[in-house]
Design a protein around this motif. Structure first.
Motif, mmCIF file in Angstrom:
data_model
loop_
_atom_site.group_PDB
_atom_site.id
_atom_site.type_symbol
_atom_site.label_atom_id
_atom_site.label_comp_id
_atom_site.label_asym_id
_atom_site.label_seq_id
_atom_site.Cartn_x
_atom_site.Cartn_y
_atom_site.Cartn_z
ATOM 1 N N SER A 1 0.826 -1.208 0.000
ATOM 2 C CA SER A 1 0.000 0.000 0.000
ATOM 3 C C SER A 1 0.860 1.259 0.000
ATOM 4 C CB SER A 1 -0.956 0.006 1.196
ATOM 5 O OG SER A 1 -0.225 0.005 2.407
ATOM 6 N N TYR A 2 2.026 1.217 0.662
ATOM 7 C CA TYR A 2 2.927 2.372 0.679
ATOM 8 C C TYR A 2 3.558 2.625 -0.694
ATOM 9 C CZ TYR A 2 6.623 -1.122 0.973
ATOM 10 O OH TYR A 2 7.445 -2.188 0.714
ATOM 11 N N GLU A 3 3.590 1.598 -1.569
ATOM 12 C CA GLU A 3 4.100 1.739 -2.938
ATOM 13 C C GLU A 3 2.992 2.139 -3.913
ATOM 14 O OE1 GLU A 3 7.498 -1.751 -2.692
ATOM 15 O OE2 GLU A 3 5.489 -2.255 -3.372
ATOM 16 N N ARG A 4 1.776 1.838 -3.548
ATOM 17 C CA ARG A 4 0.649 2.052 -4.451
ATOM 18 C C ARG A 4 -0.070 3.373 -4.223
ATOM 19 N NH1 ARG A 4 -2.328 -2.776 -6.724
ATOM 20 N NH2 ARG A 4 -2.800 -0.936 -7.891
ATOM 21 N N ASN A 5 0.016 3.920 -3.012
ATOM 22 C CA ASN A 5 -0.733 5.134 -2.684
ATOM 23 C C ASN A 5 0.194 6.199 -2.131
ATOM 24 O OD1 ASN A 5 -3.405 3.886 -3.134
ATOM 25 N ND2 ASN A 5 -2.800 2.640 -1.390
ATOM 26 N N GLY A 6 0.195 7.367 -2.782
ATOM 27 C CA GLY A 6 1.045 8.470 -2.335
ATOM 28 C C GLY A 6 0.942 9.628 -3.298
ATOM 29 N N ASP A 7 1.993 10.404 -3.383
ATOM 30 C CA ASP A 7 1.998 11.551 -4.291
ATOM 31 C C ASP A 7 1.881 11.122 -5.755
ATOM 32 O OD1 ASP A 7 2.243 13.234 -2.110
ATOM 33 O OD2 ASP A 7 4.426 13.290 -2.233
ATOM 34 N N VAL A 8 2.560 10.021 -6.125
ATOM 35 C CA VAL A 8 2.465 9.449 -7.473
ATOM 36 C C VAL A 8 2.153 7.969 -7.290
ATOM 37 C CG1 VAL A 8 3.651 9.031 -9.659
ATOM 38 C CG2 VAL A 8 4.142 11.113 -8.369
ATOM 39 N N GLY B 1 12.394 4.569 -3.910
ATOM 40 C CA GLY B 1 11.266 5.433 -3.643
ATOM 41 C C GLY B 1 9.972 4.682 -3.892
ATOM 42 N N ALA B 2 8.972 4.973 -3.084
ATOM 43 C CA ALA B 2 7.679 4.300 -3.191
ATOM 44 C C ALA B 2 6.576 5.340 -3.263
ATOM 45 C CB ALA B 2 7.465 3.361 -2.001
ATOM 46 N N ALA B 3 5.874 5.366 -4.394
ATOM 47 C CA ALA B 3 4.739 6.270 -4.631
ATOM 48 C C ALA B 3 5.121 7.734 -4.397
ATOM 49 C CB ALA B 3 3.535 5.870 -3.791
ATOM 50 N N ASP B 4 6.403 8.047 -4.552
ATOM 51 C CA ASP B 4 6.905 9.417 -4.371
ATOM 52 C C ASP B 4 6.565 9.992 -3.007
ATOM 53 O OD1 ASP B 4 8.620 10.388 -6.225
ATOM 54 O OD2 ASP B 4 7.205 11.703 -7.213
ATOM 55 N N SER B 5 6.361 9.106 -2.009
ATOM 56 C CA SER B 5 6.004 9.609 -0.687
ATOM 57 C C SER B 5 6.888 9.050 0.421
ATOM 58 C CB SER B 5 4.536 9.302 -0.376
ATOM 59 O OG SER B 5 4.312 7.909 -0.413
ATOM 60 N N CYS B 6 7.706 8.026 0.119
ATOM 61 C CA CYS B 6 8.587 7.469 1.144
ATOM 62 C C CYS B 6 9.755 6.743 0.479
ATOM 63 C CB CYS B 6 7.824 6.532 2.081
ATOM 64 S SG CYS B 6 7.192 5.044 1.298
ATOM 65 N N ILE B 7 10.748 6.408 1.273
ATOM 66 C CA ILE B 7 11.898 5.619 0.841
ATOM 67 C C ILE B 7 11.779 4.256 1.521
ATOM 68 C CG2 ILE B 7 14.415 5.409 0.869
ATOM 69 C CD1 ILE B 7 13.556 7.679 -0.859
ATOM 70 N N ALA B 8 12.040 3.193 0.770
ATOM 71 C CA ALA B 8 11.962 1.836 1.315
ATOM 72 C C ALA B 8 13.288 1.128 1.076
ATOM 73 C CB ALA B 8 10.818 1.082 0.659
#
Length: 70
Positions: A8-15, A38-45
């Protein structure tokens, strides 16, 4: 090897539905790889793996994987 966004952190975010490599480090054993992405332009994994297993997989599947990507 599947490079699609799954968590979900990769699928939902800024992009939405975007993952992209940011950098990597190699462990002191010379085989462990830590891939920061980067994941969904909202976090680093962080994804971890084995360089020798990755190279072995590429030797066995490299040309097949290329055909699936293009």
């Amino acid at each position: 090897m599947d490079l699609r966004a799954r968590g979900s952190y990769e699928r939902n975010g800024d992009v939405n539905d975007v993952v992209f490599p940011c950098g990597q480090t190699i462990g002191t054993d010379g085989d462990a790889i830590n891939l920061y992405y980067g994941a969904a332009d909202s976090c680093i994994a962080l994804a971890t793996g084995s360089i020798s297993r990755l190279l072995s997989w590429l030797d066995s599947n490299g040309s097949q994987a290329e055909r699936r990507l293009f």
